[in-house]
Scaffold this motif. Structure first.
Motif, PDB file in Angstrom:
ATOM      1  N   GLY A 147       0.783  -1.228   0.000  1.00  0.00           N
ATOM      2  CA  GLY A 147       0.000   0.000   0.000  1.00  0.00           C
ATOM      3  C   GLY A 147       0.816   1.279   0.000  1.00  0.00           C
ATOM      4  N   ASN A 148       2.131   1.175   0.002  1.00  0.00           N
ATOM      5  CA  ASN A 148       3.006   2.352  -0.008  1.00  0.00           C
ATOM      6  C   ASN A 148       3.718   2.452  -1.352  1.00  0.00           C
ATOM      7  N   LEU A 149       3.911   3.694  -1.818  1.00  0.00           N
ATOM      8  CA  LEU A 149       4.581   3.901  -3.100  1.00  0.00           C
ATOM      9  C   LEU A 149       6.091   3.902  -2.933  1.00  0.00           C
ATOM     10  N   HIS A 150       6.760   3.197  -3.838  1.00  0.00           N
ATOM     11  CA  HIS A 150       8.210   3.128  -3.879  1.00  0.00           C
ATOM     12  C   HIS A 150       8.667   3.426  -5.301  1.00  0.00           C
ATOM     13  N   ALA A 151       9.888   3.907  -5.435  1.00  0.00           N
ATOM     14  CA  ALA A 151      10.469   4.177  -6.749  1.00  0.00           C
ATOM     15  C   ALA A 151      11.641   3.238  -6.969  1.00  0.00           C
ATOM     16  N   VAL A 152      11.738   2.725  -8.186  1.00  0.00           N
ATOM     17  CA  VAL A 152      12.883   1.926  -8.589  1.00  0.00           C
ATOM     18  C   VAL A 152      13.826   2.879  -9.310  1.00  0.00           C
ATOM     19  N   ILE A 153      15.038   3.059  -8.752  1.00  0.00           N
ATOM     20  CA  ILE A 153      16.007   3.964  -9.347  1.00  0.00           C
ATOM     21  C   ILE A 153      17.252   3.187  -9.733  1.00  0.00           C
ATOM     22  N   CYS A 154      17.979   3.686 -10.731  1.00  0.00           N
ATOM     23  CA  CYS A 154      19.228   3.057 -11.151  1.00  0.00           C
ATOM     24  C   CYS A 154      20.256   4.155 -11.408  1.00  0.00           C
ATOM     25  N   PRO A 155      21.527   3.878 -11.128  1.00  0.00           N
ATOM     26  CA  PRO A 155      22.565   4.870 -11.410  1.00  0.00           C
ATOM     27  C   PRO A 155      22.634   5.173 -12.905  1.00  0.00           C
ATOM     28  N   VAL A 156      22.937   6.403 -13.255  1.00  0.00           N
ATOM     29  CA  VAL A 156      23.002   6.800 -14.658  1.00  0.00           C
ATOM     30  C   VAL A 156      24.123   6.043 -15.369  1.00  0.00           C
ATOM     31  N   GLU A 157      25.244   5.790 -14.668  1.00  0.00           N
ATOM     32  CA  GLU A 157      26.381   5.121 -15.278  1.00  0.00           C
ATOM     33  C   GLU A 157      26.155   3.624 -15.456  1.00  0.00           C
ATOM     34  N   ASP A 158      25.313   3.018 -14.621  1.00  0.00           N
ATOM     35  CA  ASP A 158      25.104   1.573 -14.640  1.00  0.00           C
ATOM     36  C   ASP A 158      23.611   1.286 -14.765  1.00  0.00           C
ATOM     37  N   GLN A 159      23.163   0.938 -15.937  1.00  0.00           N
ATOM     38  CA  GLN A 159      21.736   0.723 -16.195  1.00  0.00           C
ATOM     39  C   GLN A 159      21.231  -0.623 -15.672  1.00  0.00           C
ATOM     40  N   SER A 210       9.054   8.830   0.076  1.00  0.00           N
ATOM     41  CA  SER A 210       9.337   9.823   1.113  1.00  0.00           C
ATOM     42  C   SER A 210      10.832  10.126   1.199  1.00  0.00           C
ATOM     43  N   VAL A 211      11.672   9.163   0.897  1.00  0.00           N
ATOM     44  CA  VAL A 211      13.122   9.388   0.894  1.00  0.00           C
ATOM     45  C   VAL A 211      13.518  10.263  -0.282  1.00  0.00           C
ATOM     46  N   ILE A 212      12.923  10.040  -1.451  1.00  0.00           N
ATOM     47  CA  ILE A 212      13.250  10.850  -2.625  1.00  0.00           C
ATOM     48  C   ILE A 212      12.774  12.290  -2.440  1.00  0.00           C
ATOM     49  N   ASN A 213      11.637  12.482  -1.783  1.00  0.00           N
ATOM     50  CA  ASN A 213      11.111  13.830  -1.573  1.00  0.00           C
ATOM     51  C   ASN A 213      11.830  14.586  -0.464  1.00  0.00           C
ATOM     52  N   ASP A 214      12.643  13.895   0.341  1.00  0.00           N
ATOM     53  CA  ASP A 214      13.404  14.552   1.391  1.00  0.00           C
ATOM     54  C   ASP A 214      14.535  15.355   0.761  1.00  0.00           C
ATOM     55  N   LYS A 215      14.548  16.646   0.995  1.00  0.00           N
ATOM     56  CA  LYS A 215      15.538  17.545   0.368  1.00  0.00           C
ATOM     57  C   LYS A 215      16.944  17.308   0.905  1.00  0.00           C
ATOM     58  N   LYS A 216      17.084  16.649   2.045  1.00  0.00           N
ATOM     59  CA  LYS A 216      18.395  16.362   2.607  1.00  0.00           C
ATOM     60  C   LYS A 216      19.045  15.135   1.965  1.00  0.00           C
ATOM     61  N   GLU A 217      18.253  14.293   1.331  1.00  0.00           N
ATOM     62  CA  GLU A 217      18.762  13.061   0.738  1.00  0.00           C
ATOM     63  C   GLU A 217      18.979  13.177  -0.777  1.00  0.00           C
ATOM     64  N   PHE A 218      17.941  13.619  -1.498  1.00  0.00           N
ATOM     65  CA  PHE A 218      18.002  13.675  -2.954  1.00  0.00           C
ATOM     66  C   PHE A 218      17.547  15.038  -3.463  1.00  0.00           C
ATOM     67  N   ARG A 219      18.051  15.404  -4.629  1.00  0.00           N
ATOM     68  CA  ARG A 219      17.646  16.643  -5.304  1.00  0.00           C
ATOM     69  C   ARG A 219      17.212  16.271  -6.712  1.00  0.00           C
ATOM     70  N   ILE A 220      16.011  16.678  -7.106  1.00  0.00           N
ATOM     71  CA  ILE A 220      15.503  16.404  -8.444  1.00  0.00           C
ATOM     72  C   ILE A 220      16.059  17.455  -9.388  1.00  0.00           C
ATOM     73  N   LEU A 221      16.715  17.010 -10.436  1.00  0.00           N
ATOM     74  CA  LEU A 221      17.350  17.933 -11.393  1.00  0.00           C
ATOM     75  C   LEU A 221      16.393  18.385 -12.441  1.00  0.00           C
TER      76      LEU A 221
END
Length: 64
Positions: A32-44, A53-64
């Motif tokens: 019931g919780n949303l998660h994102a699958v992310i991968c490094p740009v250098e390694d697909q 919630s971790v991605i939206n935390d400004k202390k952890e990640f910044r959306i370019l």
């Protein structure tokens, strides 16, 4: 919350040397919780599952 698939996010760190960039591949629902699958740009081929919630935390990640 503006979160789009194929957006590039950057790991925020105190040092400018180790800023890693990730691409959001897809959004999943787990227990019931949303998660994102992310991968490094250098390694697909590597994938990391992170809560939105971790991605939206400004202390952890910044959306370019």
């Amino acid at each position: 919350m503006n979160l789009y698939i194929d957006k590039i996010i950057e790991k925020v760190s105190d040092k400018d040397l180790c800023k890693t960039r990730y691409r959001i591949k897809k959004i999943k629902t787990i227990a019931g919780n949303l998660h994102a699958v992310i991968c490094p740009v250098e390694d697909q081929y590597s994938e990391i599952l992170v809560a939105l919630s971790v991605i939206n935390d400004k202390k952890e990640f910044r959306i370019l």
